[in-house]
Design an enzyme around this catalytic site. Structure first.
Site, PDB file in Angstrom:
ATOM      1  N   ASN A 118       0.827  -1.197   0.000  1.00  0.00           N
ATOM      2  CA  ASN A 118       0.000   0.000   0.000  1.00  0.00           C
ATOM      3  C   ASN A 118       0.867   1.254   0.000  1.00  0.00           C
ATOM      4  O   ASN A 118       0.646   2.185  -0.786  1.00  0.00           O
ATOM      5  CB  ASN A 118      -0.914  -0.006   1.224  1.00  0.00           C
ATOM      6  CG  ASN A 118      -1.821   1.209   1.277  1.00  0.00           C
ATOM      7  OD1 ASN A 118      -2.843   1.274   0.604  1.00  0.00           O
ATOM      8  ND2 ASN A 118      -1.453   2.190   2.098  1.00  0.00           N
ATOM      9  N   THR A 144       8.573   9.666   8.796  1.00  0.00           N
ATOM     10  CA  THR A 144       8.487   9.443  10.232  1.00  0.00           C
ATOM     11  C   THR A 144       9.882   9.457  10.842  1.00  0.00           C
ATOM     12  O   THR A 144      10.850   9.000  10.225  1.00  0.00           O
ATOM     13  CB  THR A 144       7.803   8.099  10.555  1.00  0.00           C
ATOM     14  OG1 THR A 144       7.980   7.790  11.942  1.00  0.00           O
ATOM     15  CG2 THR A 144       8.389   6.960   9.736  1.00  0.00           C
ATOM     16  N   SER A 179      10.022  -1.316  12.461  1.00  0.00           N
ATOM     17  CA  SER A 179       8.846  -2.123  12.119  1.00  0.00           C
ATOM     18  C   SER A 179       8.727  -2.159  10.601  1.00  0.00           C
ATOM     19  O   SER A 179       9.392  -1.387   9.894  1.00  0.00           O
ATOM     20  CB  SER A 179       7.571  -1.518  12.720  1.00  0.00           C
ATOM     21  OG  SER A 179       7.199  -0.334  12.024  1.00  0.00           O
ATOM     22  N   TYR A 181       6.191  -1.121   9.020  1.00  0.00           N
ATOM     23  CA  TYR A 181       5.659   0.199   8.660  1.00  0.00           C
ATOM     24  C   TYR A 181       6.798   1.193   8.466  1.00  0.00           C
ATOM     25  O   TYR A 181       6.870   1.884   7.449  1.00  0.00           O
ATOM     26  CB  TYR A 181       4.704   0.698   9.743  1.00  0.00           C
ATOM     27  CG  TYR A 181       4.596   2.197   9.775  1.00  0.00           C
ATOM     28  CD1 TYR A 181       3.946   2.890   8.758  1.00  0.00           C
ATOM     29  CD2 TYR A 181       5.166   2.940  10.813  1.00  0.00           C
ATOM     30  CE1 TYR A 181       3.876   4.274   8.767  1.00  0.00           C
ATOM     31  CE2 TYR A 181       5.092   4.312  10.830  1.00  0.00           C
ATOM     32  CZ  TYR A 181       4.452   4.981   9.808  1.00  0.00           C
ATOM     33  OH  TYR A 181       4.394   6.343   9.825  1.00  0.00           O
ATOM     34  N   HIS A 182       7.693   1.284   9.431  1.00  0.00           N
ATOM     35  CA  HIS A 182       8.802   2.229   9.318  1.00  0.00           C
ATOM     36  C   HIS A 182       9.708   1.881   8.131  1.00  0.00           C
ATOM     37  O   HIS A 182      10.238   2.773   7.460  1.00  0.00           O
ATOM     38  CB  HIS A 182       9.607   2.251  10.621  1.00  0.00           C
ATOM     39  CG  HIS A 182       8.851   2.825  11.782  1.00  0.00           C
ATOM     40  ND1 HIS A 182       8.330   2.035  12.789  1.00  0.00           N
ATOM     41  CD2 HIS A 182       8.515   4.099  12.087  1.00  0.00           C
ATOM     42  CE1 HIS A 182       7.717   2.806  13.672  1.00  0.00           C
ATOM     43  NE2 HIS A 182       7.814   4.066  13.267  1.00  0.00           N
ATOM     44  N   LYS A 185       8.395   3.406   4.998  1.00  0.00           N
ATOM     45  CA  LYS A 185       8.719   4.830   4.893  1.00  0.00           C
ATOM     46  C   LYS A 185      10.160   5.033   4.420  1.00  0.00           C
ATOM     47  O   LYS A 185      10.451   5.988   3.687  1.00  0.00           O
ATOM     48  CB  LYS A 185       8.508   5.506   6.247  1.00  0.00           C
ATOM     49  CG  LYS A 185       7.067   5.545   6.710  1.00  0.00           C
ATOM     50  CD  LYS A 185       6.260   6.577   5.946  1.00  0.00           C
ATOM     51  CE  LYS A 185       4.933   6.855   6.618  1.00  0.00           C
ATOM     52  NZ  LYS A 185       4.183   7.930   5.966  1.00  0.00           N
ATOM     53  N   VAL A 211       2.562  12.586  17.104  1.00  0.00           N
ATOM     54  CA  VAL A 211       1.639  13.721  17.195  1.00  0.00           C
ATOM     55  C   VAL A 211       0.636  13.466  18.314  1.00  0.00           C
ATOM     56  O   VAL A 211       0.110  12.369  18.463  1.00  0.00           O
ATOM     57  CB  VAL A 211       0.895  13.925  15.865  1.00  0.00           C
ATOM     58  CG1 VAL A 211      -0.072  15.105  15.961  1.00  0.00           C
ATOM     59  CG2 VAL A 211       1.883  14.147  14.735  1.00  0.00           C
TER      60      VAL A 211
END
Length: 385
Positions: A118, A144, A179, A181-182, A185, A211
């Site tokens: 994605n 990030t 992770s 996810y990271h 990025k 945030v």
């Protein structure tokens, strides 16, 4: 300026779109509503009720007189991406349209693959559309701080001057993500730097810290404009979770000893950082990196700040850390770029925590207490024989 906000229905995308519209920019949003789908999948909901996108847009037009255009579709659909860019003709694109939770990416193989596909493929489709339709578009991409990990040296803003065997070069700062996810990025950042270097794209990569908060000056104008407030152990951020636990009389759940240190920033600073980056674009061929944070605290220090601000007793529980990360580490981040553009930060204070406490208290009946406890373990998605 014509600005397209990808992921414009999300926690940060929606208030960013309002902030840009309120600042005089002709704004459009694009979303596939995947974030709302994650709530259904996990059986959780935003602590603060949120309206559907059509209601939000109509409310903003009623209150401000400003129209926000909407495109519904997926960045994985390349034809859709090309069509939107040709139709709206943005001068700047703000890219929030990615799966954003480290725990979600670590649930199992399927969630890791989904996150990578994605995030990375969607961004690649966008890069190609920009390069082929209008390379002058300025992309403001949300990265990030987690891309860097926690190195035992100072973290620079994206680039590092290196001397090796008597020779010097400037290269992207080494990444040590924590992770899948990271990692996605990191892949984005390398792909985008390549696009700038080879195709002449212009990109600002904002390596954003954690945030906190839920209100901006625009969302506070009407309850229909509210953005989401996540508290669960998959998508919820640590400060939001601690405030909710304090209000409910639940122990604050600190992972491990709580020595993990992270960069933080107020949601009001997030939207202002985006505006500053949009209005001061990178040059053609430039891959510009800003570390988007205002201060840093350890998890234990955040728990202490919540305990100090809360008017009643607060208990802290230390849980086994579900993540694989350093318990104590050096953390010194350079973050001067956005301040140089004019950012005036809102720093974490008891007043801000107290306002968050009030928001939580008004919605505490919506909390699912079980969702506060971690269920995803970094090694739990592995199947062994």
């Amino acid at each position: 300026m014509r600005v397209l906000v990808l992921g414009g229905d999300g926690y940060l995308g929606w208030p960013t779109a309002l902030h840009l519209s309120d600042s005089g920019h002709e704004t459009a949003v694009l979303d596939n509503f995947a974030r709302r789908g994650y709530d259904r999948e996990l059986g959780v909901q935003s602590l603060v009720p949120i309206e559907d996108l059509d209601t939000r847009i109509a409310a903003w037009e009623e209150i401000s007189g400003q129209h926000i255009a909407a495109y519904v579709g997926d960045l994985l659909d390349a034809d859709f991406v090309y069509r939107v860019l040709r139709e709206f003709q943005p001068e700047a694109i703000v890219h929030f349209a990615e799966q954003r939770a480290a725990p979600y990416s670590m649930i199992d193989r399927q969630h890791a693959v989904y996150t990578q596909q994605n995030n990375v493929v969607g961004t690649l489709n966008l890069m190609y559309a920009m390069a082929e339709i209008d390379p002058s578009i300025h992309l403001v991409k949300l990265g990030t701080m987690g891309e860097y990990g926690t190195p035992n040296i100072d973290i620079e803003e994206g680039w590092l001057e290196v001397e090796h065997n008597g020779r010097k070069d400037r290269m992207l700062y080494p990444k040590k993500p924590g992770s899948f996810y990271h990692l996605s990025k990191v892949h984005d950042s390398h792909n985008l730097e390549f696009g700038c270097r080879v195709w002449g794209l212009r990109v600002t990569d904002l390596n954003q810290g954690v945030v906190y908060g839920q209100q901006t000056p625009q969302t506070a104008r009407d309850s229909r404009l509210a953005t989401r407030l996540d508290y669960d152990a998959v998508f919820g951020t640590v400060l939001n979770r601690f405030v909710i636990q304090a209000v409910l009389g639940e122990p604050l759940t600190v992972y491990g000893a709580g020595g993990q240190t992270r960069g933080l920033l107020d949601i009001r600073d997030t939207v202002e950082c985006i505006r500053l980056a949009v209005e001061s674009p990178a040059d053609a061929g430039e891959f510009r990196v800003f570390n988007q944070m205002t201060e840093s605290y350890s998890v234990s220090q955040i728990a202490e700040k919540v305990a100090e601000a809360f008017p009643g007793p607060v208990q802290v529980d230390h849980l086994d850390n579900p993540r694989v990360e350093q318990a104590e580490h050096y953390y010194n981040v350079k973050h001067t770029g956005l301040v140089g553009l004019g950012l005036q930060p809102h720093l974490l204070s008891e007043t801000l925590i107290e306002s968050l406490i009030d928001i939580v208290a008004a919605n505490k009946d919506r909390v699912d207490v079980d969702a506060l406890l971690p269920t995803v373990r970094w090694q739990g998605g592995l199947k062994t024989t």
